[in-house]
Design an enzyme around this catalytic site. Structure first.
Site, PDB file in Angstrom:
ATOM      1  N   THR A  41       0.843  -1.201   0.000  1.00  0.00           N
ATOM      2  CA  THR A  41       0.000   0.000   0.000  1.00  0.00           C
ATOM      3  C   THR A  41       0.880   1.254   0.000  1.00  0.00           C
ATOM      4  OG1 THR A  41      -1.471  -1.307   1.414  1.00  0.00           O
ATOM      5  CG2 THR A  41      -2.065   0.990   1.056  1.00  0.00           C
ATOM      6  N   GLY A  94       1.367   1.780   5.668  1.00  0.00           N
ATOM      7  CA  GLY A  94       0.309   0.776   5.701  1.00  0.00           C
ATOM      8  C   GLY A  94       0.267   0.092   7.053  1.00  0.00           C
ATOM      9  N   GLY A 108       4.449  -6.910   8.704  1.00  0.00           N
ATOM     10  CA  GLY A 108       4.278  -8.001   7.751  1.00  0.00           C
ATOM     11  C   GLY A 108       5.355  -7.974   6.676  1.00  0.00           C
ATOM     12  N   GLU A 115      10.119   1.420  10.772  1.00  0.00           N
ATOM     13  CA  GLU A 115       8.792   2.054  10.692  1.00  0.00           C
ATOM     14  C   GLU A 115       8.410   2.691  12.023  1.00  0.00           C
ATOM     15  OE1 GLU A 115       6.579  -0.649   7.281  1.00  0.00           O
ATOM     16  OE2 GLU A 115       6.524  -1.326   9.354  1.00  0.00           O
TER      17      GLU A 115
HETATM   18  O1  5RP Z   1       4.249  -3.068   8.294  1.00  0.00           O
HETATM   19  C1  5RP Z   1       4.468  -3.168   7.118  1.00  0.00           C
HETATM   20  C2  5RP Z   1       5.781  -3.527   6.566  1.00  0.00           C
HETATM   21  O2  5RP Z   1       6.689  -3.836   7.582  1.00  0.00           O
HETATM   22  C3  5RP Z   1       3.363  -2.913   6.146  1.00  0.00           C
HETATM   23  O3  5RP Z   1       2.896  -1.635   6.314  1.00  0.00           O
HETATM   24  C4  5RP Z   1       2.274  -3.895   6.396  1.00  0.00           C
HETATM   25  O4  5RP Z   1       2.818  -5.196   6.305  1.00  0.00           O
HETATM   26  C5  5RP Z   1       1.147  -3.735   5.383  1.00  0.00           C
HETATM   27  O5  5RP Z   1       1.604  -4.100   4.130  1.00  0.00           O
HETATM   28  P1  5RP Z   1       0.663  -4.115   2.875  1.00  0.00           P
HETATM   29  O6  5RP Z   1       0.334  -2.697   2.548  1.00  0.00           O
HETATM   30  O7  5RP Z   1       1.490  -4.791   1.818  1.00  0.00           O
HETATM   31  O8  5RP Z   1      -0.560  -4.924   3.223  1.00  0.00           O
END
Ligand code: 5RP
Length: 242
Positions: A41, A94, A108, A115
């Protein structure tokens, strides 16, 4: 450099992410120092931001991962480090789950440490997501816990104990890449994904996990996000934390 997919070619799920990302641009002003999140995202956001930069928007981005750095660089978004700009105006990122009070599960994509540092340095955090990420209770998505690569078996035991004290129990799985190799974060650490299924008290779990020696960071983001932009079948909704 690969050309960005035209929005018409996107799957319905990607189109929703892009809609949320596009709305976030409404909150970006010229002159801002901007944290750039990680994940699919956030990738849409960086893509759309780059288009605005090409039209004259002046921002400086601080990426939360090497992947985002490479993407932003390739698209011509001016970048700086957090050391150069330790206070940011805004971070757009995201999330894997968005719970009550905008508590989040993140990581994820494995970028949770940077972050969280960037989100803490920012005056405002806006989360962009498709509406499926909003949940009544955190925990269905396994909670990423970043650990050092020393004494992992012992660290696991301490994490289990800390989690039990916060009312959580579940399997910890060492994260691997699709090719089977152990996943290593941008900071050189490992990730244990905790299948707690239901986290009744995220703040307590966050505090307990932070006390475990060897845990570098965990993916519970408490009191960091102040605005959430959700894109769903009914359109885009902007929610502000009370
Ligand atoms: O925390 C993150 C990465 O470390 C992402 O923001 C989270 O995994 C969401 O990812 P996506 O937008 O692909 O669903």
């Amino acid at each position: 450099m690969t050309a960005a997919k035209s929005p018409d070619a996107l799957s319905p799920a990607e189109a929703l992410k892009r809609e949320a990302a596009a709305r976030a641009l409404d909150y970006v002003r010229s002159g801002m120092k901007l944290g750039l999140g990680t994940g699919s995202t956030a990738k849409h956001f960086v893509d759309l931001l780059a288009q605005r930069v090409a039209q004259g928007l002046e921002v400086v981005g601080v990426p939360t991962s090497e992947a985002t750095r490479a993407q932003a660089e390739s698209l011509g978004v001016p970048l700086a480090t957090l050391d150069e700009h330790p206070v940011l105006d805004l971070v757009i990122d995201g999330a894997d789950e968005i719970g009550p009070d905008f508590s989040l599960i993140k990581g994820g994509g494995g970028a949770l440490l940077r972050e969280k540092i960037v989100a803490t340095a920012a005056q405002q955090m806006i989360v962009i997501a498709d509406a499926s990420k909003k949940v009544a209770r955190l925990g269905t998505f396994p909670l990423p816990i970043e650990v050092v690569d020393f004494g992992v078996a012992a660290i696991r035991r301490s994490i289990d104990k800390a989690a039990r004290a916060a009312g959580c129990q579940g399997l910890l799985t060492l994260r691997r890449r699709p090719d089977g190799h152990v996943f290593v974060t941008d900071q050189g650490h490992l990730i244990l994904d905790a299948a707690y299924l239901s986290i009744s008290d995220p703040a307590t779990l966050a505090a307990r996990l932070s006390e475990v020696p060897g845990v570098v960071e965990h993916g519970l983001f408490i009191n960091l996000a102040s605005r959430v932009i959700l894109a769903g079948a009914d359109g885009v909704t902007v929610l502000d934390r009370a």
